[in-house]
Design a protein around this motif. Structure first.
Motif, short mmCIF file in Angstrom:
data_model
loop_
_atom_site.label_atom_id
_atom_site.label_comp_id
_atom_site.label_asym_id
_atom_site.label_seq_id
_atom_site.Cartn_x
_atom_site.Cartn_y
_atom_site.Cartn_z
N THR A 1 0.84 -1.19 0.00
CA THR A 1 0.00 0.00 0.00
C THR A 1 0.88 1.25 0.00
N CYS A 2 0.50 2.23 -0.84
CA CYS A 2 1.27 3.48 -0.89
C CYS A 2 0.36 4.70 -0.93
N GLY A 3 -0.93 4.51 -0.75
CA GLY A 3 -1.88 5.62 -0.75
C GLY A 3 -3.29 5.07 -0.76
N GLU A 4 -4.25 5.96 -1.00
CA GLU A 4 -5.63 5.50 -1.10
C GLU A 4 -6.44 6.45 -1.97
N LEU A 5 -7.51 5.89 -2.52
CA LEU A 5 -8.47 6.66 -3.31
C LEU A 5 -9.82 6.52 -2.62
N GLU A 6 -10.47 7.65 -2.42
CA GLU A 6 -11.79 7.66 -1.79
C GLU A 6 -12.81 8.05 -2.84
N SER A 7 -13.88 7.27 -2.90
CA SER A 7 -14.95 7.56 -3.85
C SER A 7 -16.25 7.75 -3.10
N THR A 8 -17.29 8.03 -3.85
CA THR A 8 -18.61 8.17 -3.24
C THR A 8 -19.10 6.82 -2.72
N LYS A 9 -18.49 5.72 -3.18
CA LYS A 9 -18.89 4.38 -2.76
C LYS A 9 -18.05 3.83 -1.61
N SER A 10 -16.73 4.05 -1.68
CA SER A 10 -15.84 3.40 -0.71
C SER A 10 -14.46 4.04 -0.72
N VAL A 11 -13.59 3.50 0.13
CA VAL A 11 -12.18 3.87 0.14
C VAL A 11 -11.40 2.65 -0.31
N SER A 12 -10.46 2.86 -1.21
CA SER A 12 -9.68 1.75 -1.75
C SER A 12 -8.19 2.05 -1.58
N ASP A 13 -7.44 1.05 -1.11
CA ASP A 13 -5.99 1.19 -1.02
C ASP A 13 -5.39 1.26 -2.41
N LEU A 14 -4.30 1.99 -2.50
CA LEU A 14 -3.53 2.11 -3.73
C LEU A 14 -2.24 1.33 -3.52
N TYR A 15 -1.92 0.44 -4.46
CA TYR A 15 -0.74 -0.40 -4.36
C TYR A 15 0.25 -0.02 -5.46
N SER A 16 1.52 -0.08 -5.14
CA SER A 16 2.53 0.15 -6.17
C SER A 16 2.81 -1.17 -6.89
N PRO A 17 2.77 -1.17 -8.21
CA PRO A 17 3.06 -2.41 -8.94
C PRO A 17 4.55 -2.75 -9.00
N VAL A 18 5.39 -1.79 -8.61
CA VAL A 18 6.85 -2.00 -8.62
C VAL A 18 7.46 -1.37 -7.37
N GLY A 19 8.68 -1.76 -7.09
CA GLY A 19 9.43 -1.14 -6.02
C GLY A 19 10.30 -0.03 -6.56
N GLY A 20 10.52 0.99 -5.74
CA GLY A 20 11.39 2.08 -6.16
C GLY A 20 11.14 3.34 -5.37
N GLU A 21 11.61 4.47 -5.91
CA GLU A 21 11.48 5.77 -5.26
C GLU A 21 10.54 6.67 -6.06
N ILE A 22 9.61 7.30 -5.37
CA ILE A 22 8.66 8.22 -6.01
C ILE A 22 9.41 9.46 -6.48
N THR A 23 9.26 9.78 -7.77
CA THR A 23 9.93 10.95 -8.34
C THR A 23 8.96 12.10 -8.61
N GLU A 24 7.66 11.78 -8.73
CA GLU A 24 6.67 12.81 -9.05
C GLU A 24 5.29 12.29 -8.70
N VAL A 25 4.43 13.19 -8.23
CA VAL A 25 3.02 12.85 -8.04
C VAL A 25 2.21 13.78 -8.93
N ASN A 26 1.04 13.33 -9.33
CA ASN A 26 0.19 14.12 -10.22
C ASN A 26 -0.65 15.08 -9.38
N GLN A 27 -0.18 16.31 -9.25
CA GLN A 27 -0.89 17.31 -8.46
C GLN A 27 -2.26 17.60 -9.04
N ASN A 28 -2.42 17.44 -10.35
CA ASN A 28 -3.73 17.65 -10.97
C ASN A 28 -4.78 16.69 -10.40
#
Length: 125
Positions: free
Chosen positions: A56-83
Motif C-alpha cells: 500500500t502506498c496511498g488511497e483513493l476515496e470515492s462516493t462508494k468506498s475507500v480503496s488502497d492504492l498499491y505500487s506495482p513496482v518497487g522504487g522511489e517516487i519521483t513525481e506525483v500528479n498534483q492535478n
C-alpha cells in the motif's frame, strides 16, 4: 473497455508504463475507476518515498468506498500528479492519460505483471 497494449497491469488494477530513463508512470485502470465510482479524494505517496511492489502506498476515496492504492513496482517516487490531488475526478475521466497517479524510479519489477490481454481476461465475466 480497452486496455492499452503498451502498459503492464497488476492484479490489484494498477497500470505501469514502460520505464523511460528508469522512471515509470503508475495509475489505476478504467476497470478499477468504474468499480470505485466517482473518486473524490486521492492520497498519493510523496516525492522521495520508497515503495515496495504490492504494498500500500496511498488511497483513493470515492462516493462508494475507500480503496488502497498499491505500487506495482518497487522504487522511489519521483513525481506525483498534483492535478489528480486537485481534481480527483481525473482518475475516472482519464484513467490512462491525465489521471495518472505517480512516477517511480523502478528498482525492481515483479514478474507477475500482466499484459493487456491477460488483464482483460482476468476481469472478464
Amino acid at each position: 473497455m480497452s486496455n492499452p497494449q503498451k502498459l503492464r497491469y497488476s492484479k490489484e488494477h494498477e497500470w505501469l508504463s514502460p520505464a523511460e530513463d528508469g522512471v515509470a508512470t503508475v495509475g489505476i485502470t478504467e476497470f478499477a475507476a468504474n468499480a470505485l465510482g466517482d473518486v473524490v479524494y486521492a492520497q498519493l505517496p510523496e516525492v522521495g518515498d520508497s515503495v515496495a511492489a504490492g504494498e500500500t502506498c496511498g488511497e483513493l476515496e470515492s462516493t462508494k468506498s475507500v480503496s488502497d492504492l498499491y505500487s506495482p513496482v518497487g522504487g522511489e517516487i519521483t513525481e506525483v500528479n498534483q492535478n489528480v490531488v486537485d481534481d480527483p475526478s481525473l482518475v475516472n475521466s482519464e484513467p490512462f492519460e491525465g489521471g495518472w497517479l505517480f512516477r517511480v524510479r523502478v528498482a525492481d519489477e515483479p514478474g507477475d505483471l500482466l499484459t493487456a490481454d491477460e488483464y482483460t481476461a482476468q476481469n472478464a465475466g
